[in-house]
Design a protein around this motif. Structure first.
Motif, PDB file in Angstrom:
ATOM      1  N   GLY A 166      61.531 -65.250  45.845  1.00  0.00           N
ATOM      2  CA  GLY A 166      60.364 -64.678  45.199  1.00  0.00           C
ATOM      3  C   GLY A 166      60.740 -63.992  43.897  1.00  0.00           C
ATOM      4  N   VAL A 167      59.724 -63.763  43.056  1.00  0.00           N
ATOM      5  CA  VAL A 167      59.910 -63.091  41.768  1.00  0.00           C
ATOM      6  C   VAL A 167      58.936 -61.923  41.691  1.00  0.00           C
ATOM      7  CG1 VAL A 167      59.829 -63.312  39.258  1.00  0.00           C
ATOM      8  CG2 VAL A 167      60.617 -65.248  40.647  1.00  0.00           C
ATOM      9  N   VAL A 168      59.467 -60.748  41.367  1.00  0.00           N
ATOM     10  CA  VAL A 168      58.646 -59.560  41.143  1.00  0.00           C
ATOM     11  C   VAL A 168      58.720 -59.220  39.660  1.00  0.00           C
ATOM     12  CG1 VAL A 168      58.309 -57.113  41.658  1.00  0.00           C
ATOM     13  CG2 VAL A 168      59.083 -58.668  43.465  1.00  0.00           C
ATOM     14  N   PHE A 169      57.585 -59.251  38.986  1.00  0.00           N
ATOM     15  CA  PHE A 169      57.504 -58.853  37.578  1.00  0.00           C
ATOM     16  C   PHE A 169      56.909 -57.456  37.550  1.00  0.00           C
ATOM     17  CE2 PHE A 169      55.588 -58.447  33.432  1.00  0.00           C
ATOM     18  CZ  PHE A 169      56.454 -59.110  32.565  1.00  0.00           C
ATOM     19  N   CYS A 170      57.711 -56.466  37.163  1.00  0.00           N
ATOM     20  CA  CYS A 170      57.277 -55.060  37.201  1.00  0.00           C
ATOM     21  C   CYS A 170      57.302 -54.502  35.781  1.00  0.00           C
ATOM     22  CB  CYS A 170      58.182 -54.249  38.131  1.00  0.00           C
ATOM     23  SG  CYS A 170      57.527 -52.608  38.530  1.00  0.00           S
ATOM     24  N   GLU A 171      56.125 -54.087  35.291  1.00  0.00           N
ATOM     25  CA  GLU A 171      55.947 -53.691  33.892  1.00  0.00           C
ATOM     26  C   GLU A 171      55.500 -52.241  33.813  1.00  0.00           C
ATOM     27  OE1 GLU A 171      54.508 -53.188  29.905  1.00  0.00           O
ATOM     28  OE2 GLU A 171      53.322 -52.879  31.726  1.00  0.00           O
ATOM     29  N   ASN A 172      56.076 -51.455  32.876  1.00  0.00           N
ATOM     30  CA  ASN A 172      55.868 -50.006  32.908  1.00  0.00           C
ATOM     31  C   ASN A 172      55.104 -49.424  31.732  1.00  0.00           C
ATOM     32  OD1 ASN A 172      57.774 -50.145  30.859  1.00  0.00           O
ATOM     33  ND2 ASN A 172      58.997 -48.429  31.621  1.00  0.00           N
ATOM     34  N   SER A 173      54.464 -50.263  30.893  1.00  0.00           N
ATOM     35  CA  SER A 173      53.700 -49.696  29.778  1.00  0.00           C
ATOM     36  C   SER A 173      52.200 -49.775  30.005  1.00  0.00           C
ATOM     37  CB  SER A 173      54.061 -50.402  28.463  1.00  0.00           C
ATOM     38  OG  SER A 173      53.553 -51.728  28.424  1.00  0.00           O
ATOM     39  N   GLY A 174      51.773 -50.180  31.199  1.00  0.00           N
ATOM     40  CA  GLY A 174      50.358 -50.277  31.500  1.00  0.00           C
ATOM     41  C   GLY A 174      49.655 -51.418  30.787  1.00  0.00           C
ATOM     42  N   ALA A 175      50.411 -52.428  30.355  1.00  0.00           N
ATOM     43  CA  ALA A 175      49.844 -53.545  29.600  1.00  0.00           C
ATOM     44  C   ALA A 175      48.988 -54.440  30.495  1.00  0.00           C
ATOM     45  CB  ALA A 175      50.967 -54.366  28.968  1.00  0.00           C
ATOM     46  N   ASP A 176      48.024 -55.111  29.882  1.00  0.00           N
ATOM     47  CA  ASP A 176      47.239 -56.133  30.559  1.00  0.00           C
ATOM     48  C   ASP A 176      48.146 -57.338  30.785  1.00  0.00           C
ATOM     49  OD1 ASP A 176      45.508 -58.109  31.381  1.00  0.00           O
ATOM     50  OD2 ASP A 176      44.179 -57.974  29.634  1.00  0.00           O
ATOM     51  N   LEU A 177      48.362 -57.704  32.030  1.00  0.00           N
ATOM     52  CA  LEU A 177      49.318 -58.769  32.350  1.00  0.00           C
ATOM     53  C   LEU A 177      48.687 -60.150  32.405  1.00  0.00           C
ATOM     54  CD1 LEU A 177      51.503 -56.997  35.078  1.00  0.00           C
ATOM     55  CD2 LEU A 177      51.805 -57.065  32.591  1.00  0.00           C
ATOM     56  N   SER A 178      47.434 -60.262  31.962  1.00  0.00           N
ATOM     57  CA  SER A 178      46.794 -61.579  31.972  1.00  0.00           C
ATOM     58  C   SER A 178      47.478 -62.548  31.016  1.00  0.00           C
ATOM     59  CB  SER A 178      45.309 -61.444  31.621  1.00  0.00           C
ATOM     60  OG  SER A 178      45.135 -60.921  30.315  1.00  0.00           O
ATOM     61  N   PHE A 179      48.218 -62.037  30.021  1.00  0.00           N
ATOM     62  CA  PHE A 179      48.908 -62.921  29.084  1.00  0.00           C
ATOM     63  C   PHE A 179      49.942 -63.807  29.767  1.00  0.00           C
ATOM     64  CE2 PHE A 179      51.988 -59.509  29.381  1.00  0.00           C
ATOM     65  CZ  PHE A 179      53.215 -60.142  29.230  1.00  0.00           C
ATOM     66  N   LEU A 180      50.366 -63.418  30.948  1.00  0.00           N
ATOM     67  CA  LEU A 180      51.379 -64.207  31.661  1.00  0.00           C
ATOM     68  C   LEU A 180      50.815 -65.514  32.200  1.00  0.00           C
ATOM     69  CD1 LEU A 180      53.116 -61.313  33.618  1.00  0.00           C
ATOM     70  CD2 LEU A 180      54.084 -62.598  31.708  1.00  0.00           C
ATOM     71  N   ARG A 181      49.481 -65.625  32.215  1.00  0.00           N
ATOM     72  CA  ARG A 181      48.832 -66.822  32.759  1.00  0.00           C
ATOM     73  C   ARG A 181      49.374 -67.118  34.148  1.00  0.00           C
ATOM     74  NH1 ARG A 181      49.370 -68.573  27.170  1.00  0.00           N
ATOM     75  NH2 ARG A 181      51.165 -69.873  27.649  1.00  0.00           N
ATOM     76  N   ALA A 182      49.373 -66.070  34.968  1.00  0.00           N
ATOM     77  CA  ALA A 182      50.046 -66.122  36.267  1.00  0.00           C
ATOM     78  C   ALA A 182      49.485 -67.219  37.168  1.00  0.00           C
ATOM     79  CB  ALA A 182      49.944 -64.766  36.959  1.00  0.00           C
ATOM     80  N   GLU A 183      48.178 -67.412  37.150  1.00  0.00           N
ATOM     81  CA  GLU A 183      47.607 -68.417  38.047  1.00  0.00           C
ATOM     82  C   GLU A 183      48.074 -69.812  37.672  1.00  0.00           C
ATOM     83  OE1 GLU A 183      46.160 -67.766  40.847  1.00  0.00           O
ATOM     84  OE2 GLU A 183      46.434 -65.661  40.359  1.00  0.00           O
ATOM     85  N   THR A 184      48.184 -70.071  36.379  1.00  0.00           N
ATOM     86  CA  THR A 184      48.694 -71.374  35.929  1.00  0.00           C
ATOM     87  C   THR A 184      50.150 -71.541  36.332  1.00  0.00           C
ATOM     88  OG1 THR A 184      47.189 -71.356  34.041  1.00  0.00           O
ATOM     89  CG2 THR A 184      49.077 -72.843  33.916  1.00  0.00           C
TER      90      THR A 184
END
Length: 257
Positions: free
Chosen positions: A52-70
């Motif tokens: 598994g992969v955990v992407f953990c971000e600490n600036s409160g950014a909108d993570l939709s740019f990752l296009r995670a569902e795609t």
């Protein structure tokens, strides 16, 4: 050889905020592209041990740019996205203070880490294309792993440094020795690269500590760009350094460079 399921924890700060002046790679769209490309690499890595992969971000950014569902649709493994606001550090401290906070947060809140007990911490903008080969060479009972080096002649401070872009932890080991202990960096401010040896070297050799890998058995360099000066990790100069280090690991294992 490592055989057990292992999670990749990608530490991320999309928006450097108040610390943007400290780095050269500060453009938000460039940083987003770095993270997206790295995430795609780890999701598609053909190694069944990576569970598994955990992407953990600490600036409160909108993570939709990752296009995670795609990304998830063609992924080989589960993906967990965690975001929070934690990009703060005491005056004069290294960014590693915040990065340890990211790992702490992942340990508290990650479902994948909650059900697993081994993880690699990887700086989220970078990829490590030989990570599977590294796992082939590390012992299955490894509790901690990082690539230590001796301080360069122009560097002051501690005699040993850790390359912190990629580190391995058994979760119980991290919880015992690093979790919620980053404030130890405050009294005598140190770089993250110095702090890790300060924790590890005093406990090295203790039977109860287990196997600690303080020198990668192979060269496992990063691909990407350094935030501090925007230098390319695949530049000719860095490739030459890696060849020298790879040779030293075989011919002069006592020479930690």
């Amino acid at each position: 050889m490592m055989t057990q399921p292992t999670v990749i924890v990608m530490t991320a700060t999309v928006d450097p905020g108040d610390y943007a002046a400290d780095i050269a790679r500060r453009d938000l769209e460039v940083r987003k592209a770095d993270y997206r490309n790295a995430l795609q690499f780890y999701l598609g890595l053909e190694d069944p041990r990576i569970c598994g992969v955990v992407f953990c971000e600490n600036s409160g950014a909108d993570l939709s740019f990752l296009r995670a569902e795609t990304l998830r649709r063609g992924a080989e493994r589960p993906l967990e996205l965690i975001g929070f606001c934690g990009n703060r550090r005491p005056s004069g401290l290294h960014y590693g203070y915040s990065e340890l906070g990211v790992i702490d947060h992942a340990c508290r809140h990650s479902r994948l880490l909650g059900s697993g007990d081994r993880f690699f911490k990887a700086t989220g903008r970078l990829t490590f294309e030989r990570i599977s080969a590294l796992m082939d060479r590390l012992p299955d009972d490894c509790r901690f792993g990082a690539d230590f080096r001796r301080a360069y002649s122009k560097e002051g401070g501690a005699p040993m440094r850790a390359r912190t872009e990629l580190m391995f932890f058994h979760k119980a080991f991290y919880l015992e020795h690093f979790f919620e202990r980053r404030d130890r960096m405050i009294d005598s401010p140190v770089l993250f690269e110095e702090f890790v040896p300060q924790v590890i070297l005093p406990i090295r050799g203790r039977a109860e500590t287990g196997a600690l890998a303080l020198r990668w058995p192979i060269e496992c360099g990063a691909t990407g760009y350094a935030a501090r000066d925007n230098s390319d990790y695949n530049s000719g100069a860095i490739r030459t350094k890696r060849r020298i280090r790879a040779f030293a690991r075989r011919a002069a294992p006592w020479l930690w460079i």
